[in-house]
Design a protein around this motif. Structure first.
Motif, PDB file in Angstrom:
ATOM      1  N   MET A   1      -4.145   0.830 -13.749  1.00 55.36           N
ATOM      2  CA  MET A   1      -3.014   1.740 -13.570  1.00 55.36           C
ATOM      3  C   MET A   1      -1.705   0.960 -13.572  1.00 55.36           C
ATOM      4  N   THR A   2      -0.680   1.539 -14.172  1.00 56.94           N
ATOM      5  CA  THR A   2       0.636   0.915 -14.164  1.00 56.94           C
ATOM      6  C   THR A   2       1.358   1.270 -12.866  1.00 56.94           C
ATOM      7  N   GLN A   3       2.392   0.490 -12.545  1.00 55.96           N
ATOM      8  CA  GLN A   3       3.150   0.793 -11.331  1.00 55.96           C
ATOM      9  C   GLN A   3       3.792   2.167 -11.415  1.00 55.96           C
ATOM     10  N   ASN A   4       4.211   2.577 -12.597  1.00 55.44           N
ATOM     11  CA  ASN A   4       4.818   3.910 -12.750  1.00 55.44           C
ATOM     12  C   ASN A   4       3.807   5.009 -12.466  1.00 55.44           C
ATOM     13  N   SER A   5       2.595   4.855 -12.989  1.00 56.98           N
ATOM     14  CA  SER A   5       1.576   5.883 -12.764  1.00 56.98           C
ATOM     15  C   SER A   5       1.152   5.926 -11.296  1.00 56.98           C
ATOM     16  N   ILE A   6       1.077   4.737 -10.672  1.00 60.78           N
ATOM     17  CA  ILE A   6       0.741   4.688  -9.254  1.00 60.78           C
ATOM     18  C   ILE A   6       1.825   5.388  -8.443  1.00 60.78           C
ATOM     19  N   HIS A   7       3.071   5.061  -8.735  1.00 61.41           N
ATOM     20  CA  HIS A   7       4.195   5.654  -8.015  1.00 61.41           C
ATOM     21  C   HIS A   7       4.188   7.175  -8.156  1.00 61.41           C
ATOM     22  N   THR A   8       3.911   7.646  -9.351  1.00 64.16           N
ATOM     23  CA  THR A   8       3.873   9.099  -9.600  1.00 64.16           C
ATOM     24  C   THR A   8       2.772   9.762  -8.787  1.00 64.16           C
ATOM     25  N   GLU A   9       1.606   9.126  -8.747  1.00 64.61           N
ATOM     26  CA  GLU A   9       0.492   9.711  -8.001  1.00 64.61           C
ATOM     27  C   GLU A   9       0.776   9.719  -6.496  1.00 64.61           C
ATOM     28  N   LEU A  10       1.386   8.644  -5.998  1.00 61.33           N
ATOM     29  CA  LEU A  10       1.736   8.602  -4.578  1.00 61.33           C
ATOM     30  C   LEU A  10       2.724   9.705  -4.231  1.00 61.33           C
ATOM     31  N   GLN A  11       3.685   9.928  -5.102  1.00 62.88           N
ATOM     32  CA  GLN A  11       4.664  11.006  -4.882  1.00 62.88           C
ATOM     33  C   GLN A  11       3.983  12.362  -4.862  1.00 62.88           C
ATOM     34  N   GLU A  12       3.037  12.553  -5.773  1.00 63.71           N
ATOM     35  CA  GLU A  12       2.317  13.824  -5.839  1.00 63.71           C
ATOM     36  C   GLU A  12       1.535  14.067  -4.551  1.00 63.71           C
ATOM     37  N   ILE A  13       0.863  13.039  -4.081  1.00 68.56           N
ATOM     38  CA  ILE A  13       0.079  13.174  -2.860  1.00 68.56           C
ATOM     39  C   ILE A  13       0.977  13.493  -1.676  1.00 68.56           C
ATOM     40  N   GLU A  14       2.077  12.754  -1.550  1.00 69.97           N
ATOM     41  CA  GLU A  14       2.974  13.015  -0.416  1.00 69.97           C
ATOM     42  C   GLU A  14       3.559  14.416  -0.487  1.00 69.97           C
ATOM     43  N   LYS A  15       3.905  14.866  -1.673  1.00 71.42           N
ATOM     44  CA  LYS A  15       4.467  16.212  -1.830  1.00 71.42           C
ATOM     45  C   LYS A  15       3.497  17.261  -1.289  1.00 71.42           C
ATOM     46  N   ASN A  16       2.207  17.058  -1.545  1.00 69.11           N
ATOM     47  CA  ASN A  16       1.205  18.024  -1.102  1.00 69.11           C
ATOM     48  C   ASN A  16       0.870  17.898   0.386  1.00 69.11           C
ATOM     49  N   LEU A  17       1.023  16.692   0.933  1.00 71.59           N
ATOM     50  CA  LEU A  17       0.630  16.475   2.324  1.00 71.59           C
ATOM     51  C   LEU A  17       1.759  16.666   3.332  1.00 71.59           C
ATOM     52  N   ALA A  18       2.989  16.517   2.873  1.00 71.14           N
ATOM     53  CA  ALA A  18       4.141  16.403   3.782  1.00 71.14           C
ATOM     54  C   ALA A  18       4.234  17.530   4.812  1.00 71.14           C
ATOM     55  N   SER A  19       3.951  18.754   4.410  1.00 69.23           N
ATOM     56  CA  SER A  19       4.152  19.889   5.313  1.00 69.23           C
ATOM     57  C   SER A  19       2.875  20.301   6.050  1.00 69.23           C
ATOM     58  N   LEU A  20       1.785  19.543   5.864  1.00 69.95           N
ATOM     59  CA  LEU A  20       0.502  19.921   6.446  1.00 69.95           C
ATOM     60  C   LEU A  20       0.252  19.242   7.783  1.00 69.95           C
ATOM     61  N   LYS A  21      -0.520  19.888   8.624  1.00 70.17           N
ATOM     62  CA  LYS A  21      -1.009  19.249   9.837  1.00 70.17           C
ATOM     63  C   LYS A  21      -2.030  18.184   9.451  1.00 70.17           C
ATOM     64  N   THR A  22      -2.285  17.260  10.347  1.00 62.56           N
ATOM     65  CA  THR A  22      -3.166  16.143  10.031  1.00 62.56           C
ATOM     66  C   THR A  22      -4.538  16.608   9.561  1.00 62.56           C
TER      67      THR A  22
END
Length: 244
Positions: A1-22
């Motif tokens: 994986m490239t750093q750009n693809s990793i960064h994109t995936e991390l952003q996607e995950i955080e976007k989905n998790l940010a408003s959720l309870k643990t």
């Protein structure tokens, strides 16, 4: 994986998790990478909270621990109490026999007191190498790390890429305060290590862990004979990309 693809995936995950309870974050992660999510537990209070949420929901998240062979009796008791409470498996990984025998044979059983290099070698054999086996084939590694655990961890992000292990690390309790941790443990009657009630905060191998004094840093009880800047065992030093 490239750093750009990793960064994109991390952003996607955080976007989905940010408003959720643990507990909802854990469920989302289990569905995001079926069969490829794992939690490492040292049976700390934080790890016990995450284990509780995983087991109570029946999530497809494997739970494992590293048995170094030098753990406190109280840690083994907490391990047993957790198995009894949830009736779910916790996989144990152990040091390589030959590597450990050679190390102890050449340096003695307590060589970690003699130098930072020997202590790090001991950690490598007892913890880092078994961890690599535990994480093999996984996509997401969940930990109980909190920002308050160490000054070395305040610059971490709660979702990051672990370059050394080539996977995503998520720290769901990263911003929890100690009071939140205690309240959750008590409210849900979760088994926890009784050493926490005796001033032990970060609990690892018995020869390398002591209780801390009032006002001391959380990490002061680990490898107290070493300079503070050296106080990592190698488990959490590989992250190199975050979405911050």
């Amino acid at each position: 994986m490239t750093q750009n693809s990793i960064h994109t995936e991390l952003q996607e995950i955080e976007k989905n998790l940010a408003s959720l309870k643990t507990e909802d974050q854990l469920r989302w992660l289990a569905n995001y990478a079926p069969g490829a999510v794992t939690l490492s537990t040292s049976f700390s209070e934080e790890d016990q909270i995450l284990t509780h949420q995983i087991f109570e929901q029946g999530l497809d998240i494997a739970v494992f621990t590293l048995d170094t062979g030098r753990l406190f009796p109280e840690t083994y008791s907490t391990w047993s109490a957790t198995l009894e409470r949830y009736q779910k498996p916790i996989t144990a990984y152990y040091p390589n026999d030959a590597a450990l025998q050679n190390f102890v044979g050449s340096n003695g059983p307590n060589a970690f007191y003699d130098s930072v290099a020997l202590r790090q070698q001991c950690c490598q054999i007892r913890k880092v190498e078994p961890l690599k086996r535990a994480l093999a084939g996984k996509k997401i590694w969940i930990t109980g790390i909190r920002a308050a655990h160490s000054p070395n961890r305040t610059d971490m992000h709660w979702i990051e890429w672990d370059e050394g292990n080539q996977l995503i690390k998520v720290h769901p309790l990263f911003n929890w305060a100690q009071e939140q941790v205690k309240n959750y443990i008590n409210a849900n009657v979760i088994p926890y290590n009784p050493l926490h009630d005796k001033g032990f905060v970060s609990i690892g191998c018995a020869p390398c862990t002591r209780a801390i004094k009032p006002g001391e840093d959380f990490r002061a009880g680990r490898w107290w004979w070493e300079d503070a800047s050296k106080k990592e065992c190698g488990l959490h030093v590989h992250a190199s990309v975050s979405n911050a």
